[in-house]
Structure formats: structure tokens, C-alpha cells
Design a protein around this motif. Structure first.
Motif, mmCIF file in Angstrom:
data_model
loop_
_atom_site.group_PDB
_atom_site.id
_atom_site.type_symbol
_atom_site.label_atom_id
_atom_site.label_comp_id
_atom_site.label_asym_id
_atom_site.label_seq_id
_atom_site.Cartn_x
_atom_site.Cartn_y
_atom_site.Cartn_z
ATOM 1 N N ASP A 53 4.724 -26.258 41.942
ATOM 2 C CA ASP A 53 5.554 -25.235 42.306
ATOM 3 C C ASP A 53 6.541 -24.861 41.020
ATOM 4 O O ASP A 53 6.993 -23.656 40.867
ATOM 5 C CB ASP A 53 6.757 -25.907 43.384
ATOM 6 N N ARG A 54 6.671 -25.863 40.174
ATOM 7 C CA ARG A 54 7.550 -25.769 38.796
ATOM 8 C C ARG A 54 6.674 -24.915 37.945
ATOM 9 O O ARG A 54 6.941 -24.040 37.280
ATOM 10 C CB ARG A 54 7.733 -27.140 38.226
ATOM 11 N N ARG A 56 4.570 -22.441 38.789
ATOM 12 C CA ARG A 56 4.555 -21.180 39.178
ATOM 13 C C ARG A 56 5.859 -20.493 38.784
ATOM 14 O O ARG A 56 5.843 -19.511 38.474
ATOM 15 C CB ARG A 56 4.410 -21.090 41.024
ATOM 16 N N GLN A 57 7.135 -21.382 39.147
ATOM 17 C CA GLN A 57 8.253 -20.903 38.709
ATOM 18 C C GLN A 57 8.446 -20.551 37.122
ATOM 19 O O GLN A 57 9.008 -19.519 36.609
ATOM 20 C CB GLN A 57 9.247 -21.963 38.940
ATOM 21 N N THR A 60 6.482 -17.234 36.499
ATOM 22 C CA THR A 60 7.520 -16.044 37.157
ATOM 23 C C THR A 60 8.570 -15.658 36.118
ATOM 24 O O THR A 60 9.106 -14.598 36.091
ATOM 25 C CB THR A 60 7.729 -15.945 38.746
ATOM 26 N N GLU A 61 9.427 -16.800 35.930
ATOM 27 C CA GLU A 61 10.724 -16.647 34.977
ATOM 28 C C GLU A 61 10.304 -15.957 33.746
ATOM 29 O O GLU A 61 11.051 -15.242 32.879
ATOM 30 C CB GLU A 61 11.133 -17.842 34.839
#
Length: 224
Positions: A53-54, A56-57, A60-61
């Protein structure tokens, strides 16, 4: 062989076009060579990591769409100039011809790179992106190749970093850090870093990957 060109208007539709191509390749081989949208594509092992999840973030960031890809391997980045290819071929069994396909596609990719001024060799530097045994390097890793075989179709897919190797490294660094995978940003190569030019690369890849087979139909990606 069926040959597809172009890309859809967004990364989700574009990925769907490749899946559709593969699904139809149980009777006739199909090839697609294109420049995907700006995205980070994660593999199956990534999705099982505690830091997924981190990761992916982190992508996207930094302005990258997130895609979960069908073939194996670790995360790869497409900056917009990156070239991808997908070769779908009928196969009789789950394990038929895996090594032969890797050898054939690796050789075709090397020949295509030679036409744009890059003398690539097999292998990769330590701590490369998407580490694996089917890579090409020239002043860093610039090609990764993976394969997925199902009951009736084998998909051999890869990417070529054309330029923007620093840009790719900048997004992959935090992604791999989140996944807990060692990564050296300087290990990312590109056609430009190796002294070549991206001009004509798509045509060269199509020519070499088609090989002696005839192109029976040509299609262009359209949104549906």
C-alpha cells in the motif's frame, strides 16, 4: 501473426486492450509494441509484500498511475517514453517452450537495439529494477523480459527504457524502499544513456519480434 499499434486513451483501457489481444491469441500469434501511459506496474510478488500500500502511494504521489500486471516480476516504471512489447502465442501445454521463447525474444530485442545504436548484453547490474535472469544491459539495465504461460497462450512481455532513466529511478527508489527490495538508482540504464537513439525502435522491435512469420492483419487500438 496479428499486429496491433497505438494505445487507448487511459491506462486502464490500454491494459484491457492487451488482455483482449492475449485472449484471442489461442489460434494465431499476436504482437503489440507501444509506449504505455505514465504508470508503475506491480507484479504478483509486490502485491503480497507488507509495504504494498505504501509503494502504491509513493507512485501516485509522484504522478504515476498504478497497474497490476499479469506477468511476474517486480515493479517497473513507464515514464511515457518507455517502450513496451507483448507477444502472445498459442501453446499446447503450460510448460511448452518457455526457455525457447525467452531466448528468441531476448535475441530479437538485442537485434532491435543494435539498429538504434546500442550494443546490449544479457544480464543486469546488482540491485536492478525488476531483478531477474532475462534482462539486457548497456550502461545499466535497460530491458526486462517476463513470461506468463497459461493453458493455451504464452505471453512474453518486456520493456525498453528509451530515456528518462533518472526519472524512472526517482519513482522506483521509494517504491522499492516500501516493498523492502534492494534497489540501486544508478543501475537504471536507457537507450539514450548507452549512446543510442529511440528513433525507429518501435519499428525495429516489430520487425525482429515478428521474425519470419507473415503479418496476417494489422489493427489499431481504439477505445470501446
Amino acid at each position: 501473426m496479428r499486429l496491433l499499434r497505438g494505445r487507448a486513451s487511459d491506462y486502464e483501457r490500454d491494459a484491457a486492450r492487451t488482455r483482449e489481444m492475449v485472449a484471442r491469441a489461442d489460434a494465431e500469434p499476436a504482437l503489440r509494441v507501444w509506449r504505455p501511459h505514465r504508470q508503475v506496474a506491480f507484479g504478483r510478488r509486490d502485491r503480497r509484500a507488507a509495504g504494498y500500500d505504501r509503494a502504491r502511494q509513493a507512485a501516485t504521489e509522484r504522478g504515476y498511475a498504478v497497474l497490476e500486471r499479469e506477468v511476474g516480476g517486480r515493479a517497473v516504471a513507464y515514464t511515457g517514453s518507455t517502450v513496451a512489447f507483448a507477444l502472445a502465442e498459442p501453446t499446447a501445454t503450460d510448460h511448452e517452450g518457455i526457455g525457447e521463447r525467452y531466448d528468441r525474444v531476448t535475441g530479437a530485442t538485442r537485434r532491435a537495439l543494435a539498429t538504434v545504436g546500442v550494443d546490449a548484453s544479457e544480464g543486469e547490474p546488482p540491485d536492478s529494477f525488476c531483478p531477474g535472469t532475462h534482462s539486457l544491459q548497456a550502461d545499466g539495465k535497460l530491458v526486462g523480459i517476463a513470461q506468463r504461460v497459461r493453458q493455451d497462450v504464452a505471453l512474453t512481455a518486456g520493456l525498453v527504457v528509451v530515456r528518462d532513466h533518472d526519472t524512472a529511478a526517482a519513482v522506483l527508489s521509494p517504491v522499492y524502499d516500501a516493498l523492502g527490495v534492494s534497489f540501486d538508482p544508478d543501475s537504471v540504464g536507457s537507450v539514450a544513456r548507452a549512446g543510442g537513439t529511440g528513433d525507429g525502435l518501435l519499428d525495429a522491435l516489430e520487425t525482429e519480434l515478428v521474425g519470419p512469420r507473415s503479418v496476417t492483419s494489422r489493427g489499431y487500438i481504439r477505445d470501446t
